[in-house]
Each structure stands twice: as C-alpha cells, then as structure tokens.
Design a protein around this motif. Structure first.
Motif, short mmCIF file in Angstrom:
data_model
loop_
_atom_site.label_atom_id
_atom_site.label_comp_id
_atom_site.label_asym_id
_atom_site.label_seq_id
_atom_site.Cartn_x
_atom_site.Cartn_y
_atom_site.Cartn_z
N ALA A 195 71.39 -135.06 -83.88
CA ALA A 195 71.16 -134.47 -85.17
C ALA A 195 71.29 -132.85 -85.36
O ALA A 195 71.15 -132.31 -83.92
CB ALA A 195 69.57 -134.73 -86.04
N ASP A 196 71.67 -132.22 -86.24
CA ASP A 196 71.57 -130.78 -86.28
C ASP A 196 70.40 -130.14 -85.87
O ASP A 196 69.01 -130.66 -86.24
CB ASP A 196 71.87 -130.36 -87.44
N VAL A 197 70.10 -129.02 -85.02
CA VAL A 197 69.10 -128.81 -84.62
C VAL A 197 68.11 -127.89 -85.55
O VAL A 197 68.83 -127.40 -86.55
CB VAL A 197 69.38 -127.60 -83.39
N TRP A 198 66.77 -128.12 -85.53
CA TRP A 198 65.77 -127.41 -86.34
C TRP A 198 64.89 -126.58 -85.21
O TRP A 198 64.28 -126.87 -84.31
CB TRP A 198 64.70 -128.35 -86.93
N LYS A 199 65.29 -125.27 -85.47
CA LYS A 199 64.75 -124.15 -84.28
C LYS A 199 63.41 -123.87 -85.04
O LYS A 199 63.22 -123.45 -86.16
CB LYS A 199 65.74 -123.09 -84.48
N VAL A 200 62.40 -123.62 -84.18
CA VAL A 200 61.08 -122.88 -84.74
C VAL A 200 61.00 -121.91 -83.86
O VAL A 200 60.87 -121.84 -82.58
CB VAL A 200 59.90 -124.08 -84.34
N THR A 201 60.86 -120.95 -84.49
CA THR A 201 60.51 -119.54 -83.86
C THR A 201 58.91 -119.20 -83.59
O THR A 201 58.51 -119.29 -84.90
CB THR A 201 61.47 -118.22 -84.65
N VAL A 202 58.38 -118.86 -82.46
CA VAL A 202 57.06 -118.56 -82.46
C VAL A 202 57.09 -117.10 -82.18
O VAL A 202 57.71 -116.50 -81.35
CB VAL A 202 56.65 -119.08 -80.99
N ASN A 203 56.51 -116.32 -83.31
CA ASN A 203 56.41 -115.28 -83.33
C ASN A 203 55.25 -114.42 -82.73
O ASN A 203 55.09 -113.12 -82.87
CB ASN A 203 56.22 -114.76 -84.83
N THR A 204 54.51 -115.17 -81.88
CA THR A 204 53.19 -114.61 -81.35
C THR A 204 53.54 -113.46 -80.61
O THR A 204 54.28 -113.55 -79.54
CB THR A 204 52.47 -115.75 -80.51
N PRO A 205 53.17 -112.20 -80.71
CA PRO A 205 53.44 -111.05 -79.75
C PRO A 205 52.73 -111.20 -78.36
O PRO A 205 51.82 -112.15 -78.28
CB PRO A 205 52.67 -109.93 -80.52
N ASN A 206 53.18 -110.38 -77.30
CA ASN A 206 52.69 -110.38 -75.99
C ASN A 206 51.03 -109.61 -76.17
O ASN A 206 51.18 -108.97 -76.94
CB ASN A 206 53.55 -109.72 -75.20
N ALA A 207 50.53 -109.92 -75.19
CA ALA A 207 49.17 -109.37 -75.29
C ALA A 207 49.37 -107.94 -74.83
O ALA A 207 50.37 -107.48 -74.03
CB ALA A 207 48.25 -110.04 -73.95
N PRO A 208 48.50 -106.70 -75.37
CA PRO A 208 48.48 -105.78 -74.86
C PRO A 208 48.09 -105.30 -73.57
O PRO A 208 47.45 -106.20 -72.76
CB PRO A 208 47.41 -105.12 -75.94
N VAL A 209 48.58 -104.10 -73.01
CA VAL A 209 48.40 -103.63 -71.69
C VAL A 209 47.22 -102.46 -71.88
O VAL A 209 47.53 -101.63 -72.59
CB VAL A 209 49.27 -103.15 -70.85
N VAL A 210 46.08 -102.70 -71.43
CA VAL A 210 44.91 -101.90 -71.62
C VAL A 210 44.69 -100.96 -70.66
O VAL A 210 44.25 -101.53 -69.40
CB VAL A 210 43.40 -102.48 -72.11
N THR A 211 44.38 -99.70 -70.87
CA THR A 211 43.95 -98.46 -69.84
C THR A 211 42.75 -98.01 -70.42
O THR A 211 42.80 -97.75 -71.35
CB THR A 211 45.16 -97.71 -69.21
N ALA A 212 42.10 -97.36 -69.48
CA ALA A 212 40.83 -96.73 -69.59
C ALA A 212 41.05 -95.20 -69.11
O ALA A 212 41.48 -95.18 -68.09
CB ALA A 212 39.50 -97.34 -69.22
N SER A 213 40.50 -94.30 -69.85
CA SER A 213 40.46 -92.87 -69.25
C SER A 213 39.47 -92.66 -68.07
O SER A 213 39.79 -91.84 -67.22
CB SER A 213 39.89 -91.91 -70.45
N ALA A 214 38.59 -93.56 -67.86
CA ALA A 214 37.87 -93.55 -66.68
C ALA A 214 37.22 -95.07 -66.70
O ALA A 214 36.80 -95.74 -67.39
CB ALA A 214 36.57 -92.37 -67.09
N LYS A 215 37.13 -95.47 -65.19
CA LYS A 215 36.53 -96.64 -65.07
C LYS A 215 34.96 -96.77 -64.76
O LYS A 215 34.13 -97.47 -64.76
CB LYS A 215 37.01 -97.29 -63.83
N LEU A 216 34.54 -95.29 -64.76
CA LEU A 216 33.10 -94.95 -64.46
C LEU A 216 32.79 -93.80 -65.38
O LEU A 216 33.33 -92.94 -65.84
CB LEU A 216 32.60 -94.39 -63.10
N SER A 217 31.58 -93.92 -66.10
CA SER A 217 31.10 -92.88 -66.93
C SER A 217 29.60 -92.95 -66.93
O SER A 217 29.09 -94.01 -66.74
CB SER A 217 31.53 -93.04 -68.54
N CYS A 218 29.13 -91.60 -67.28
CA CYS A 218 27.66 -91.72 -67.59
C CYS A 218 27.27 -92.13 -68.72
O CYS A 218 28.10 -91.99 -69.87
CB CYS A 218 26.94 -90.22 -67.15
N PRO A 219 26.06 -92.80 -69.01
CA PRO A 219 25.58 -93.22 -70.33
C PRO A 219 25.89 -92.21 -71.42
O PRO A 219 25.49 -90.84 -71.37
CB PRO A 219 24.40 -93.65 -70.07
N ASN A 220 26.40 -92.52 -72.61
CA ASN A 220 26.56 -91.59 -73.63
C ASN A 220 27.64 -90.67 -73.58
O ASN A 220 27.46 -89.49 -74.28
CB ASN A 220 25.32 -91.04 -74.34
#
Length: 719
Positions: A105-130
């Motif tokens: 049969a002719d193809v039925w194409k299903v497009t999955v639009n889910t984006p890739n997961a973000p890449v997260v970075t932090a300005s510091a891995k250590l911080s003092c409270p507040n």
C-alpha cells in the motif's frame, strides 16, 4: 544491522521498480502459487494523524481489502494503533490466501515532532546559601520549562536565575510545536557554607632556602592563603620563621580562618671563616670574590658558598663572582643539609693599573631569554631574562609591536594583531654597550614564540542493536536487547577521561517497559561504572578510559525488558560520549546508528547523529513465542547477520519460506528452509541465470511450520 529496519524500507522502492521493469518479461509468468489466485488490490491506508508528539497514539485503518491486512510493523487487522517514538513510515499488504498477496500500500508517514532534550549548564556547581546562581538551557528553539528536586516546574525561559538555600537538582524540558521533549540530564547545584580548612605542613622546621609543602583540606571551595595565594596545595621556600593560615571561599561566602601552622626556619648560627677584603690584580680592573674563600675557610662546616649583593638570602645573586667591580658583597656558607650560615661582608677595592684591561673585557656582558608561560587564546606571553657578566640592565623589543605591560627581567606581553596573524612573535632582550665608545660591546638574545598548533580533537560514538532474544524468567516472557557501542578517537592526539552515558529510562521506562536487568562489559582500556542502572541518576555507563589516536574501543550493554505493559513495542535511544583532549577541553558526540561513528567519512561524527531503533513483534501466545523470526538481515559478507536465521525452532520441525517483493511477486521459495537464505532470488529468473542479489528494501514473507503454525510479516534487507 547497519540501518534500523522498519524506519528505512521506503528509501529503496525506486530501485526495486527499475529492477522490476527491467525484468518484466521474466516476471510476466510469475504469479502467486495458487493458479486460481487473483492478486487483490493493495489496501488504502488512512490515519488519525500525520504529525504527533512522542508517545501519542495514531490509529491506522486499511480499507479495500477483502482478505487479511498485514502491516509493516508485524500487526494484523484492518485497524491498528501505533505509538511511534520517532518519524516512521507504515505500509501494508492485502493477503487473499497463502501465496496470493497484493502490492504494498502507499505509505502513511507519521512525523514525530518531539524536540531533543535541552543541554543544561550552571554558572557554578557550588554556591553559598542565598547567593544568585544562573542556569542556562541550550539546544531548544521553543519554550524551556524547568523542574527542580522539589517538583516545582513553573519556571519558564532559557535562563533561570535564583538563590538557593539548599542543594538542588534541576532538569529542563523543551516545548515546541505543542510537543514536550524528554527531560535534560539532571544537574545539581550545591548550596553549602564553606568549612574552616585544616592546614598541614610537610615539615615544621627547615633550613633557610629549603622547600616544603602546604596542604589545606576539608574545603570544597577555593582555598585562599594569608599571603594572598590560592590553591589547596602549595610549595613554599620561606627564608625566615613564618606562620601560615587559610580560609575556604565559596562564591561570596568565606569560612573562619584556619588554625595557624608555623614553620621554623633555622641557620647554622655560625660565620664562615673567609677574608673580608679583596682587591684586583693588575692589569684587571675587577676583583675575584672566590679569593675570599681560603683553604681553611670550610672548617667543620663542610660548606658551599653563595655570593649575594645584600645581607639577605632574598638578595640577588652575584652574576659573575670572578669579575666584580668595587663594592660590598656578602658570602653565605651552606652545609650538606641545606642550612645557611650567617652572611659575611666582603669589601672589594679596585686599584689603578697601567695598561689596564677594561672590566667589561674581562667580564663581558651576556644575556639570555626563556619563555615562562604562554596563553595564546588570551594573548598573554610571560618571559624571563637573565643577565651575566658586566650586564646590569636590558630592554625588551618585539616584532609585532604588542604591549609590554610589565618590564624588567620578568616581562609580560600582550599579543598584537600582527602577532596573531603571523602565528608567532619574536622577542629580543638587549643590554647596552657598557663603556660607550670603548672596546666593549653589549649583548642581545632572541626568542621566537609560536602559536600552539591546536588540533581539532574529535570523539565519535556508534550504537548497534543485535536481534532481540526472547527469554523466560519464571512465568514471564522477557526480551533481551544487546547493544554494541563503539567509541573512536578521530583526532590527532590521545583522549583521556573517556565517559559514556546511556539513559535507559528515557528509552524504555517512559514507554511503559520495565528494565529488569542490565549487564555490561567493555574493552580493557575502559572502566565500567559498577553502579550503572541506566535510570535516574545512574546513567553514566563508563567512569573513565583512554583512547589512543585512531583507537576504537567497544562496550556491550545487555538490557532485559518486560514489555507486557508497554504502550509501544518500538524503542529508540541514543548514547553520549565525552572525553578530555590534549588542550584540556571537553569533546562530545551523540551516537549514530550502526557500527560506524562517521558513516559519511567526512571526519565529523557529530553530523551523523541518529537514534538506534528496535521494533519488537507483538507479543504472541506461549506456543508462538518459542520461535524467534528476525525483522531483517544484512547479506554483505561482513560476517555479521549475513543470513536470515529463524531461532528457537522445536526439534524435527521443517520450515517452508516464501518471500515476496512489494509488487506481490514471489522472489524466493524454499520448502525445506535451513537458515541459509543470503538475499538472492531463486524465483522469477531463467534457470540458466546465476543467482541474483535482491536490492535493498522491504519484503513480505510467509513461513509455514510442519506443526501447522504460520507466520506472515515484513522483513528488511539492508546491505
């Protein structure tokens, strides 16, 4: 096999059509087995959607078939529900009776639009409270949504800035086209108060001029010392008794000062027995300090002697003790243990001589240059000069007209644009003529500093899944998937700290499958993480490893799954590799499907990112599960998966195999199949013709066992 099966089959249809047209006279008499067969028309496929988000369902309906509809994912029936994890194409055939099927049969194409997961970075891995911390989510063209370890998820935006009172773990998702990605890799930011360091010294008593080690422990931030330096360990050479303290700093928070660690610097407490006056000997106009040391100078000290311009060990050393001008100099004795005596002043007087030799001739000026440090990326060069003989001063010059921000014998230079374009800078240190128009001359030394040749270090990762194997565990039927991951160094220098991560939760748990067991092994140069589960925080598969230039190492990961509650039997996942290159930088790659990390051979594996996809057949009754039929094979004579192998057949069972192309033509038949089909055709050709290799693509097969069971599905042939 090199390409995943059901997601690739449409790409070769055009080639099959050309082949079919070229052989149409031969195929004219090839019809299904039954003489009375009237090939049915292909079904017409309609679906509830053509674009979805991951894990959403699509209902596919095939109309126009008066027989049985067999779908390309192995399901049977006029209506099926699918949950594709990535963009997938579906087709079907209409089966009127065994050996009598329609075209695809002719193809039925299903497009999955889910984006890739973000890449997260932090300005510091250590911080003092507040204290304010900024998190940044990259790789998302839509809306970023944040969640933290407390389950709060109302934060929106690519950047988040806030103050933390306690250690918090963050993840982000990307929402685009009304679809939400999987969560990013979790990143933790520790909010802690710095603790007072514990300072230790390698020796509490030394001789002046000796070196000792300082260590500050119990600080997870930055150690700052009372003398203005930083670092948890230091080498120091004190010249007098001294006390060291340190504090621990995290962000703007600073601990109390550590307890003091004292170091006693001692000398011999004696004075060397040397002459205190020295004069020149004509015709020379310089004095020789070594004449102050007589044959009985050592005494009981067994001393070595050092001449300095002042009474402190920090004073400059005399450059040429054998030829000094008039003045006062100081001699220090030093025993075999490294302890110095008290200094003795030596007065040098110079008497006039007839036909005197100028001091600069008996003690000519010399100069030397060496590179202290280079940071070409920041444009900073640090240089050191050394004067000798009668040289007392020197001037720096550069070929690129950059800026000397510090001068003297220790110089700091900022590269100019000319230096950068040339890729090098030439430095000259010159000492002036010591006697003007006299017989002496100055000295100069030159140093060429070149930009470091920074090669582009590249790591590549491939990921291949072997055929699924059904196993029994008590009363449960589980499936085992074995992944072969290949990590390769495509750069010009060795890579260290090689790590792999593979998130099994994102691949299986999110689809409702249960990961029952994980086992892994790796080549000897790689270290497996013994705590790896592939879920939650334990997604680091490799702890460390090394790769030589051009080196390739492998990891085998076997996952045992319970898919009885899964909402799909199509699973897709990627792994990620990273390593430290020769420049101390991090290089990364996400896996591509197959066994070659760089299949297009362009030297950049990053542009070949492709998930590794596996689709299981629907769960079958207990009697059917004893037979495993692969979804395809790759007959390319590479020794891997070159034959169509039916596994777990009961003893004394014979197999009849028939294979049809997409136009419903029989291309292979074997009434006593022995697991030896290599992708060649034995139907539809002249008897005198050699076997013809079938083109890559998707084929329909019918398997009949001598115990009465029958299997009708699709397979992919991919060389």
């Amino acid at each position: 096999m090199r390409k995943q099966l059901l997601n690739k089959f449409i790409g070769n249809y055009g080639y099959v059509l050309v082949w079919l047209l070229a052989t149409s006279p031969l195929m004219a008499g090839v019809r299904p087995v039954a003489d009375t067969c009237q090939s049915p028309a292909p079904p017409i496929i309609n679906g509830s959607a053509k674009a979805i988000c991951r894990n959403e369902a699509v209902v596919l309906t095939a109309t126009g078939c008066t027989g049985t509809v067999v779908w390309s994912n192995g399901e049977v029936g006029s209506t099926i529900t699918v949950h594709p994890q990535q963009t997938t194409k579906y087709t079907a055939i209409c089966r009127a009776q065994p050996g009598c099927i329609s075209c695809f049969a002719d193809v039925w194409k299903v497009t999955v639009n889910t984006p890739n997961a973000p890449v997260v970075t932090a300005s510091a891995k250590l911080s003092c409270p507040n204290e304010a911390v900024t998190l940044t989510a990259a790789n998302c063209a839509g809306t970023v949504r944040w969640t933290n370890s407390a389950g709060v998820n109302e934060i929106v935006g690519a950047n988040w800035t806030g103050k933390l009172e306690a250690t918090t773990t963050f993840q982000a998702t990307c929402e685009q086209n009304n679809c939400i990605s999987n969560p990013s890799i979790a990143i933790a930011v520790q909010a802690v108060l710095p603790t007072k360091p514990i300072v230790t010294v390698s020796k509490h008593e030394i001789c002046a001029g000796q070196t000792l080690q300082l260590t500050a422990s119990s600080c997870i931030g930055t150690v700052r010392w009372s003398d203005g330096t930083e670092g948890s360990t230091r080498s120091v050479t004190p010249t007098q008794t001294v006390t060291y303290k340190a504090v621990c700093q995290i962000g703007s928070c600073q601990s109390d000062s550590s307890d003091a660690a004292s170091v006693v610097v001692r000398s011999l407490g004696q004075t060397p027995n040397v002459l205190t006056t020295v004069t020149n000997g004509c015709p020379f106009q310089t004095g020789d300090l070594s004449k102050a040391v007589t044959s009985n100078s050592n005494g009981t000290l067994n001393a070595h002697y050092t001449f300095r311009a002042g009474p402190s060990l920090d004073s400059p050393q005399v450059q040429s003790p054998g030829a000094v001008l008039a003045g006062t100099y100081y001699v220090f004795g030093r025993d075999d243990k490294g302890c110095y005596t008290n200094p003795v002043a030596i007065t040098v007087t110079i008497n006039s001589c007839p036909n005197a030799i100028a001091p600069c001739l008996s003690n000519p000026a010399t100069v030397a240059v060496r590179l202290d440090s280079l940071d070409w990326s920041k444009g900073i060069v640090r240089l050191k000069g050394q004067l000798g003989g009668s040289a007392t001063q020197a001037d720096w010059q550069s070929s690129g007209r950059g800026l000397f921000t510090d001068t003297g014998l220790k110089a700091r230079y900022m590269l100019s644009e000319t230096d950068r374009q040339r890729g090098e800078a030439v430095f000259t240190l010159t000492t002036p003529d010591p006697d003007g128009n006299g017989p002496c001359i100055g000295a100069s030394s030159q140093l060429v500093v070149q930009a470091p040749v920074l090669s582009r270090e590249v790591i590549g990762l491939s990921k291949k899944v072997n055929e699924p194997v059904w196993v029994s565990e008590g009363n449960n039927k589980l499936v085992e998937l074995t992944y072969q991951l290949g990590v390769v160094n495509l750069g010009k220098h060795a890579l260290t700290s090689v790590q792999l991560s593979d998130n099994l939760g994102a691949a299986f748990s999110i689809a409702g499958a249960q990961v029952r067991n994980v086992t892994c092994r790796a080549d000897s140069n790689l270290t497996i993480n013994p705590a790896y589960t592939g879920r939650g925080a334990d997604t680091t598969l490799l702890l460390t490893g090394n790769l030589t230039v051009g080196g390739r190492s492998q990891v085998w990961l076997t996952v045992r799954l319970d898919v009885s509650q899964a909402n799909t039997l199509t699973f897709s996942n990627k792994a990620q590799a990273q390593a430290i290159d020769v420049n101390g930088s991090l290089c990364r790659d996400r896996s591509t499907n197959g066994i070659d990390a760089d299949p297009d051979q362009n030297g950049d594996p990053a542009d070949n990112e492709e998930p590794t996809l596996v689709t299981l057949h629907s769960l079958r009754p207990e009697t059917a599960e004893t037979v495993f039929i692969p979804e395809g094979f790759s007959p390319n004579n590479d020794g891997v998966n070159d034959r169509f192998i039916i596994q777990q057949l009961p003893a004394n069972i014979t197999v009849q195999l028939e294979v049809y192309n997409r136009w419903g033509h029989l291309v292979y038949r074997n009434n006593e199949y022995k697991n030896d089909w290599d992708g060649t055709s034995n139907q539809g050709m002249k008897a005198t013709d050699a076997k013809q290799g079938l083109p890559d693509g998707t084929y329909y097969y019918q398997i009949r066992l001598s115990d009465g069971r029958e299997f009708v599905r699709f397979l992919t042939l991919a060389r």
